[in-house]
Write an enzyme that holds these catalytic residues in place. Structure first.
Site, PDB file in Angstrom:
ATOM      1  N   HIS A   1      38.152  34.165  39.661  1.00  0.00           N
ATOM      2  CA  HIS A   1      38.461  34.092  41.092  1.00  0.00           C
ATOM      3  C   HIS A   1      38.464  32.633  41.549  1.00  0.00           C
ATOM      4  CE1 HIS A   1      38.016  38.505  41.914  1.00  0.00           C
ATOM      5  NE2 HIS A   1      37.464  38.411  40.724  1.00  0.00           N
TER       6      HIS A   1
ATOM      7  N   ASP B   1      39.143  36.000  49.480  1.00  0.00           N
ATOM      8  CA  ASP B   1      39.251  36.728  48.213  1.00  0.00           C
ATOM      9  C   ASP B   1      39.430  38.233  48.427  1.00  0.00           C
ATOM     10  OD1 ASP B   1      38.336  36.110  45.113  1.00  0.00           O
ATOM     11  OD2 ASP B   1      37.894  38.156  45.714  1.00  0.00           O
TER      12      ASP B   1
HETATM   13  N1  UDP Z   1      39.641  43.967  42.114  1.00  0.00           N
HETATM   14  C1  UDP Z   1      39.911  44.523  43.305  1.00  0.00           C
HETATM   15  N2  UDP Z   1      38.875  44.810  44.131  1.00  0.00           N
HETATM   16  C2  UDP Z   1      37.619  44.565  43.769  1.00  0.00           C
HETATM   17  C3  UDP Z   1      37.350  44.002  42.543  1.00  0.00           C
HETATM   18  C4  UDP Z   1      38.378  43.697  41.728  1.00  0.00           C
HETATM   19  O1  UDP Z   1      41.047  44.764  43.629  1.00  0.00           O
HETATM   20  O2  UDP Z   1      36.728  44.822  44.568  1.00  0.00           O
HETATM   21  C5  UDP Z   1      40.748  43.663  41.221  1.00  0.00           C
HETATM   22  C6  UDP Z   1      41.274  42.282  41.458  1.00  0.00           C
HETATM   23  O3  UDP Z   1      42.623  42.333  41.212  1.00  0.00           O
HETATM   24  C7  UDP Z   1      40.609  41.483  40.401  1.00  0.00           C
HETATM   25  C8  UDP Z   1      40.613  42.487  39.261  1.00  0.00           C
HETATM   26  O4  UDP Z   1      40.355  43.726  39.884  1.00  0.00           O
HETATM   27  O5  UDP Z   1      41.339  40.323  40.120  1.00  0.00           O
HETATM   28  C9  UDP Z   1      39.621  42.212  38.198  1.00  0.00           C
HETATM   29  O6  UDP Z   1      38.366  42.090  38.769  1.00  0.00           O
HETATM   30  P1  UDP Z   1      37.217  41.303  38.061  1.00  0.00           P
HETATM   31  O7  UDP Z   1      36.573  40.463  39.069  1.00  0.00           O
HETATM   32  O8  UDP Z   1      36.462  42.230  37.248  1.00  0.00           O
HETATM   33  O9  UDP Z   1      38.012  40.445  37.018  1.00  0.00           O
HETATM   34  P2  UDP Z   1      37.874  39.025  36.507  1.00  0.00           P
HETATM   35  O10 UDP Z   1      39.054  38.377  37.140  1.00  0.00           O
HETATM   36  O11 UDP Z   1      36.586  38.445  36.945  1.00  0.00           O
HETATM   37  O12 UDP Z   1      37.991  39.219  35.041  1.00  0.00           O
END
Ligand code: UDP
Ligand code: UDP
Length: 477
Positions: A20, A118
């Site tokens: 993120h 975010d």
């Molecule tokens: N996501 C979402 N809502 C949330 C959490 C995650 O839509 O509350 C989506 C979002 O697209 C995010 C993806 O799921 O980029 C992956 O989340 P996570 O944070 O697990 O992935 P990371 O990018 O940290 O691997």
């Protein structure tokens, strides 16, 4: 100077994890490049060391353009949150700390032109955004495909009241108007389909239902040639009525400040680059499952066997713990002496945080075995490196679909999620060989790299969108 005097001031509020933070800072740096002033709101303490290091480097790189505002997080008893993942726990902690935001924002000496936040923070931010006197924008840190799914979930959820996603998402998957084929049920993030409610599922359902509220636009790190269908479906009003414009501003470039200046990282990178310099062009497989995914103990030996057997040199970044600060164990202890020394004969294994973009851009690297975090996808596209997808969790199968559809990578679907069966070493070796020897993947990756350069270059879609946005904010100041 205030926005009324011509300077545009944009606040950014990222959530937890490099997946993120990295794209947020890249977007912020893009706005800075076009003359904006940035306020970076940093939820503290961060989960990982990688995040706090990156924030420091970003702020010190732009001393005149960036103001850092700390959001000191409330303490949350982890046993009251239904997740074992420290990054998800941090999502929730930030959500519960957002009431602290208005007093912090009131300290800003220049008015805001825009507020960019975010994806994981939508619902608890609504009451904060309502009181802001500037437009607000969502930054979705994954693919346009995943955003389409995210937005569409609200429709499915509303038409199936009281039902869980595992019952309203059937075997035929999720049909998205404007998409040629549905998103298969098997590609839906596992936490969403879990029968028992969990944090990821709860946040996603709650936020998806509010995605059209108080939202002036959505930024996505993607571009036409990579995800044309999804971007068109989103902007054509097909995916969800009432969605604001979705701006594909990708691929966002890696920036100079990302280069680690900490002694450990610098030393590690210089020996990696030295080794890569000695390898022949396109002969090395780069292997990484991202910054927050530990390779399962049961899988590590077969991963090592696969790499030894594949016949190519390899650079393997291993994580044994989800959070970098806790990763203390030596790889030798996990692999055993014999396997460990065999691995080191054929390739390089590190546990440090590496400069992934520099590695992907090295001429010796000919393929990327990746979990498919969306940032890794955009980086491999940017550098034109073919990909072998091995989704581990969350949105990663949707990334694998994008990579496969683009023609620059392969995805052995039968491997399942990284949390399922152990994939055997010979199977891993076979698929690496397939990726490394497939000329058409290489050609396609080269074409996409060209398209990416164009999108991110002078007069490209990113510049046009950002400049237009800045002009609009200036007009409305
Ligand atoms: N996501 C979402 N809502 C949330 C959490 C995650 O839509 O509350 C989506 C979002 O697209 C995010 C993806 O799921 O980029 C992956 O989340 P996570 O944070 O697990 O992935 P990371 O990018 O940290 O691997
Ligand atoms: N990254 C890196 N070095 C590492 C591990 C990760 O530079 O050793 C960067 C990577 O380039 C990407 C981000 O961290 O920009 C990880 O985001 P991604 O969405 O690929 O995966 P996640 O780690 O969130 O699962």
């Amino acid at each position: 100077m205030s926005s009324s005097e011509g300077v545009v001031h944009v606040a950014f509020l990222p959530s937890a994890g490099m997946g993120h933070l990295n794209p947020f800072l890249r977007l912020a740096a893009t706005f800075i490049r076009y003359g904006c002033k940035v306020t970076l709101i940093t939820p503290k303490p961060t989960v990982s060391l990688a995040e706090s290091n990156l924030i420091s480097r970003f702020c010190s790189s732009f001393p005149h353009q960036v103001t850092q505002l700390d959001l000191n997080l409330v303490s949350v008893d982890p046993t009251t949150v239904d997740t074992i993942d420290p990054f998800f726990l941090q999502f929730e902690t930030i959500r519960r700390s957002l009431h602290l935001l208005p007093p912090i924002l009131s300290l800003l000496s220049t008015p805001l032109s825009a507020f960019i936040y975010d994806i994981t923070l939508i619902t608890p931010l609504l009451s904060v955004i309502e009181k802001l006197s500037c437009p607000s924008y969502l930054y979705f840190t994954s693919s346009a495909r995943m955003f389409s799914f995210f937005a569409r979930v609200s429709v499915l959820s509303a038409s199936n009241p009281g039902q869980t996603p595992s019952s309203f998402i059937g075997d035929d998957g999720v049909k998205i108007p404007g998409f040629t084929s549905p998103i298969p049920r098997s590609s839906v993030p596992p936490a969403i389909l879990q029968a028992s409610s969990n944090l990821f599922q709860r946040i996603m359902l709650e936020d998806s239902a509010n995605v059209t509220k108080l939202n002036n636009g959505v930024f996505i790190n993607s571009f036409e040639e990579l995800e044309g269908e999804a971007l068109a479906a989103l902007n054509g009003g097909k995916v969800l009525e009432g969605l604001p414009p979705v701006y594909g501003v990708g691929p966002l470039m890696a920036c100079e400040y990302e280069k680690g200046d900490e002694e450990g990282q610098k030393g590690c990178m210089s020996s990696i680059v030295k080794w890569l310099d000695e390898q022949s062009k396109g002969s090395v497989v780069y292997v990484s499952l991202g910054n927050r995914t530990e390779t399962r103990r049961e899988q590590i030996k077969d991963m090592a066997l696969g790499l030894i057997e594949c016949g190519y040199g390899f650079l393997w970044v291993v994580k044994l713990k989800r959070v970098d600060k806790e990763d203390e164990e030596g790889l030798e202890e996990v692999l055993g002496c014999e396997l460990s020394s065999k691995v080191k004969e054929k390739g390089v294994v590190v546990k440090e945080f590496v400069d992934q973009v520099e590695i992907l851009g090295h001429p010796s690297v000919g393929g990327f075995l990746s979990h498919g975090g969306w940032n890794s996808v955009t980086e491999t596209v940017w550098k034109g490196v073919p990909c072998l997808s091995w989704p581990q969790h969350s949105d990663q199968k949707m990334s694998a679909e994008v990579i496969r559809m683009s023609g620059m990578g392969i995805w052995p679907e039968e491997w399942g999620w990284g949390t399922q069966d152990v994939v055997k070493g010979d199977e891993i070796a076979k698929r690496i060989k397939e990726m490394m020897s497939n000329e058409s993947l290489r050609v396609k990756a080269g074409e996409l790299k060209e398209a990416a350069l164009k999108a991110a270059g002078v007069g490209g879609s990113c510049e046009v969108t950002i400049k237009r946005q800045i002009e609009e904010w200036k007009r409305n100041a």
